[in-house]
Design an enzyme around this catalytic site. Sequence first.
Site, PDB file in Angstrom:
ATOM      1  CD  GLU A 119      -2.527  -0.941   2.815  1.00 44.44           C
ATOM      2  OE1 GLU A 119      -3.681  -1.353   2.928  1.00 44.44           O
ATOM      3  OE2 GLU A 119      -1.899  -0.455   3.779  1.00 44.44           O
ATOM      4  N   PRO A 120       1.712   1.455  -0.980  1.00 47.37           N
ATOM      5  CG  PRO A 120       2.815   1.462  -3.020  1.00 47.37           C
ATOM      6  CD  PRO A 120       1.884   0.631  -2.182  1.00 47.37           C
TER       7      PRO A 120
ATOM      8  NE  ARG B 220       4.756  15.533   4.351  1.00 44.86           N
ATOM      9  CZ  ARG B 220       6.070  15.518   4.452  1.00 44.86           C
ATOM     10  NH1 ARG B 220       6.801  16.389   3.777  1.00 44.86           N
ATOM     11  NH2 ARG B 220       6.661  14.633   5.197  1.00 44.86           N
TER      12      ARG B 220
ATOM     13  CB  CYS C 131      -2.909  35.532  10.393  1.00 46.49           C
ATOM     14  SG  CYS C 131      -3.088  36.722   9.067  1.00 46.49           S
ATOM     15  CD  GLU C 132      -2.300  29.962  13.161  1.00 43.18           C
ATOM     16  OE1 GLU C 132      -1.514  29.727  14.106  1.00 43.18           O
ATOM     17  OE2 GLU C 132      -3.532  29.978  13.282  1.00 43.18           O
TER      18      GLU C 132
END
Length: 418
Positions: free
Chosen positions: A270-271, A309, A342-343
């Site tokens: 299941e790649p 990520r 805005c973080e």
Amino acid sequence: MHEFKYRGNELYCEGVGISGIAASVGTPFYLYSYKTLLDHYNKLRDAFRPVKPLICFSVKSNSNLAVLRALVKNGAGLDIVSGGELYRARRAGADPKKVVYAGVGKRRDEIEDAVRAGILLFNVESKEELEEIQRIAASLRKRVNVALRINPDVAPHTHAYVATGKGETKFGLDFETVYGIFASHKRYPNLNIRGVHIHIGSQILDAAPFEKAIKKVLGFVKNRRISVDYFNIGGGLGIIYSMEHPQTARSFAKRVLPLLKRSGLKIILEPGRFISGNSGVLVTKVLYNKTTPRKKFVIVDTGMSDLIRPSLYEAYHNIVPVRIDRDAQRHPEKVDVVGPICESGDFLAKDRPLPPVNKGDLLAVMGAGAYGFTMSSNYNSRPRAAEVMVIKGKFYVVRESENYGDLVRGEKVPKELK
Ligand SMILES: *Cc1c(COP(=O)(O)O)cnc(C)c1O
């Protein structure tokens, strides 16, 4: 290996200039290489040829219909984790007999749909889920194939958020519970318990934890005289984002094939990331340079809403100019590449040496084909980016960028408030 390469000073995708695509599509956008997708799929298929595995591409890593179609057309099955992914699998023309379905929280309606579709296997993650599938199968008068997802309690060296094979995670069943289920299989008259499944985590660079988990499961199957046809060894193969040295498909196969061959079981892989990760980049435009007493920032028109990520896993993505300026190359500076969200956590790179860039320059965020678009959001009411695929020297928009209307679709202001 991938098909994003410089020709002269320009970055190309399979021979198509990326600046030209940007001029036509507008930034930011995801760009996928069909050839790279297939190359990675074929590498794995060829490496495992002695066991003729079913390779089920993990839909959650990249679920664009064109990506799924490209793989399905070339023989891949699909690994799904929701009813929405089943819908996508069918829209991509996948053979239900090549679809496997994992996930700890499958809803009744999702299970019903998958039973009706006649998928190959449910990868069952709890006893209550097994009982639910039994009830649904009985009410639909069907026999349903299931595999039990085993949590083998191994610790791969990867980010904690993507380690799924340790005992304390929510995934899979412990060996004793699995044994108990096989021993009491008569309680599930509508189910064929035909397989065992593991998926120990993601971005795993070394074959050792896979080997350990596979040995544990095969030892269990043998010692406890468990009778199954399928062994799904999951996904999780790591890729190169920067300086990693992951096992290749071939070296991975070399380590685990002897075990798998000896078992005589039908093998499923299941790649996700291994196939899609380096098949995609995120193309963005520089909006501003900003220098503070402490730092230099390059502010671009994409950020954590498009690619989460870096923020979520502190993941490293290489960032390269789409057009190289030879003078600038000689004077790299350490900068933070940040987005408009805005973080403070909205960054693509921190303290990264980059050649100086100017407003309007294009950058490519590499290795963005897996868990890129699929994890994107509308945070800060930013429309999602377009997705583009290059196939044999031509580019195709495979998902249009969203517009402001898309942002409020389905929202209603009650009459009370008018
Ligand atoms: C996410 C997932 C995969 C794919 O993982 P990769 O690291 O992208 O290969 C495979 N199987 C299951 C059950 C998953 O949840």
